[in-house]
Design a protein around this motif. Structure first.
Motif, short mmCIF file in Angstrom:
data_model
loop_
_atom_site.label_atom_id
_atom_site.label_comp_id
_atom_site.label_asym_id
_atom_site.label_seq_id
_atom_site.Cartn_x
_atom_site.Cartn_y
_atom_site.Cartn_z
N TYR A 22 10.21 -0.99 -56.01
CA TYR A 22 9.95 -2.25 -56.72
C TYR A 22 11.21 -3.11 -56.77
CZ TYR A 22 5.86 0.22 -58.68
OH TYR A 22 4.70 0.92 -58.86
N THR A 23 12.35 -2.48 -57.06
CA THR A 23 13.60 -3.24 -57.16
C THR A 23 14.04 -3.80 -55.80
OG1 THR A 23 14.92 -1.23 -56.97
CG2 THR A 23 14.42 -2.01 -59.20
N ARG A 24 13.67 -3.12 -54.70
CA ARG A 24 13.98 -3.67 -53.37
C ARG A 24 13.03 -4.82 -53.02
NH1 ARG A 24 14.68 1.79 -52.05
NH2 ARG A 24 12.60 1.90 -51.12
N GLN A 25 11.76 -4.72 -53.43
CA GLN A 25 10.77 -5.77 -53.14
C GLN A 25 11.10 -7.05 -53.90
OE1 GLN A 25 7.02 -4.11 -54.30
NE2 GLN A 25 6.56 -3.34 -52.27
N GLU A 26 11.43 -6.93 -55.16
CA GLU A 26 11.69 -8.09 -56.02
C GLU A 26 13.01 -7.90 -56.77
OE1 GLU A 26 9.97 -10.89 -56.21
OE2 GLU A 26 8.49 -10.16 -54.76
N PHE B 216 7.14 -11.84 -68.44
CA PHE B 216 7.51 -10.89 -67.40
C PHE B 216 6.26 -10.43 -66.64
CE2 PHE B 216 8.75 -6.53 -65.98
CZ PHE B 216 9.72 -6.90 -65.06
N ILE B 217 5.17 -10.19 -67.35
CA ILE B 217 3.92 -9.79 -66.72
C ILE B 217 3.42 -10.89 -65.78
CG2 ILE B 217 1.46 -9.34 -67.17
CD1 ILE B 217 2.39 -7.83 -69.71
N ALA B 218 3.50 -12.14 -66.24
CA ALA B 218 3.07 -13.26 -65.40
C ALA B 218 3.90 -13.32 -64.12
CB ALA B 218 3.17 -14.57 -66.18
N ASP B 219 5.23 -13.12 -64.23
CA ASP B 219 6.10 -13.12 -63.05
C ASP B 219 5.75 -11.97 -62.10
OD1 ASP B 219 7.38 -15.34 -64.07
OD2 ASP B 219 9.09 -14.20 -64.89
N LEU B 220 5.44 -10.79 -62.67
CA LEU B 220 5.07 -9.64 -61.84
C LEU B 220 3.76 -9.91 -61.09
CD1 LEU B 220 5.86 -6.66 -64.25
CD2 LEU B 220 6.99 -7.15 -62.08
N LYS B 221 2.81 -10.53 -61.76
CA LYS B 221 1.52 -10.82 -61.12
C LYS B 221 1.69 -11.84 -59.99
CE LYS B 221 -1.53 -9.32 -64.77
NZ LYS B 221 -2.59 -9.63 -65.70
N LYS B 222 2.58 -12.83 -60.20
CA LYS B 222 2.86 -13.81 -59.15
C LYS B 222 3.48 -13.11 -57.93
CE LYS B 222 3.71 -17.77 -62.16
NZ LYS B 222 4.76 -18.64 -62.71
N ALA B 223 4.26 -12.06 -58.18
CA ALA B 223 4.91 -11.33 -57.10
C ALA B 223 3.98 -10.31 -56.44
CB ALA B 223 6.16 -10.63 -57.63
N PHE C 28 2.15 -7.76 -58.10
CA PHE C 28 1.96 -6.48 -58.81
C PHE C 28 0.62 -6.52 -59.54
CE2 PHE C 28 6.47 -6.50 -58.14
CZ PHE C 28 6.80 -5.17 -58.00
N ASP C 29 -0.20 -5.51 -59.36
CA ASP C 29 -1.48 -5.42 -60.04
C ASP C 29 -1.42 -4.31 -61.09
OD1 ASP C 29 -2.73 -7.39 -58.52
OD2 ASP C 29 -3.27 -5.96 -56.94
N GLY C 30 -2.24 -4.43 -62.10
CA GLY C 30 -2.34 -3.37 -63.11
C GLY C 30 -1.20 -3.31 -64.10
N VAL C 31 -0.39 -4.36 -64.19
CA VAL C 31 0.68 -4.36 -65.19
C VAL C 31 0.10 -4.84 -66.51
CG1 VAL C 31 2.55 -4.65 -63.55
CG2 VAL C 31 1.45 -6.66 -64.47
N LEU C 32 0.58 -4.26 -67.59
CA LEU C 32 0.06 -4.65 -68.90
C LEU C 32 1.10 -4.41 -69.98
CD1 LEU C 32 -1.10 -1.76 -70.52
CD2 LEU C 32 -2.40 -1.87 -68.43
N PRO C 33 0.98 -5.14 -71.10
CA PRO C 33 1.92 -4.92 -72.20
C PRO C 33 1.55 -3.63 -72.95
CG PRO C 33 0.32 -6.58 -72.82
CD PRO C 33 0.05 -6.23 -71.38
N TRP C 34 2.55 -2.98 -73.48
CA TRP C 34 2.32 -1.76 -74.25
C TRP C 34 3.35 -1.70 -75.36
CZ3 TRP C 34 5.15 3.11 -74.41
CH2 TRP C 34 4.47 4.11 -75.13
N THR C 35 2.90 -1.49 -76.58
CA THR C 35 3.80 -1.33 -77.72
C THR C 35 3.82 0.13 -78.08
OG1 THR C 35 3.25 -3.54 -78.52
CG2 THR C 35 4.28 -2.04 -80.10
#
Length: 168
Positions: A101-105, A139-146, A148-155
């Motif tokens: 992930y860090t190499r991709q983005e 951050f989730i919005a930026d990941l989705k633009k890049a 990434f699927d299935g990202v979600l907030p978690w507390t």
């Protein structure tokens, strides 16, 4: 033989009159008038002269300075806001995915560390922690633009162990 005739009915009993109840005055008339001074009979103990035993007063406790209550230490694992990037069982494979992930983005993951938290029989791959829910959502919005699927907030709940994932 002829049947005998039933016996004549018995006369109804006459009601008995109740005796009149005496009044309270009549019932207690022989007691006499009360006196305010009662004297003991000869040879009896005069209880008016007896002092009851009283317990000694308790000494007042010394005023000691109470130590100020210490503030509780912050929990080792407080509740925090994270972004869940994925899940996995094998921590080595999760570390490999993080490096990918860090190499991709690289700009998106610059300065971010990988974290991991148990989730049943698997583990959450986390980025964060974030100061606010809004920052996590950005951050989730930026990941989705890049892509990434299935990202979600978690507390994480307070006490939930979230460890740094070694990605060397």
């Amino acid at each position: 033989p002829e049947p005998s005739a039933p016996p004549p009915p018995a006369p109804a009993p006459k009601p008995v009159e109740a005796a009149p109840q005496p009044s309270l005055t009549a019932a207690f008339a022989d007691l006499g008038k009360p006196t305010m001074q009662a004297a003991p009979a000869s040879g009896a103990v005069d209880i008016r002269k007896i002092e009851p035993a009283r317990p000694e007063p308790k000494p007042e406790p010394k005023v000691e300075e109470k130590p100020k209550p210490k503030k509780p230490a912050p929990p080792a694992h407080p509740s925090r806001i994270w972004v869940q990037i994925g899940v996995g069982r094998d921590k080595k494979a999760i570390a490999f995915d993080w490096r990918r992930y860090t190499r991709q983005e690289p700009a998106l993951f610059k300065g971010r560390k990988a974290y991991i938290s148990e989730m049943g029989r698997t583990n959450r791959i986390l980025a964060g922690p974030f100061e606010t829910q809004k920052a996590a959502n950005e951050f989730i919005a930026d990941l989705k633009k890049a892509g990434f699927d299935g990202v979600l907030p978690w507390t994480s709940p307070a006490g939930q162990v979230v460890d740094v994932l070694p990605v060397n």
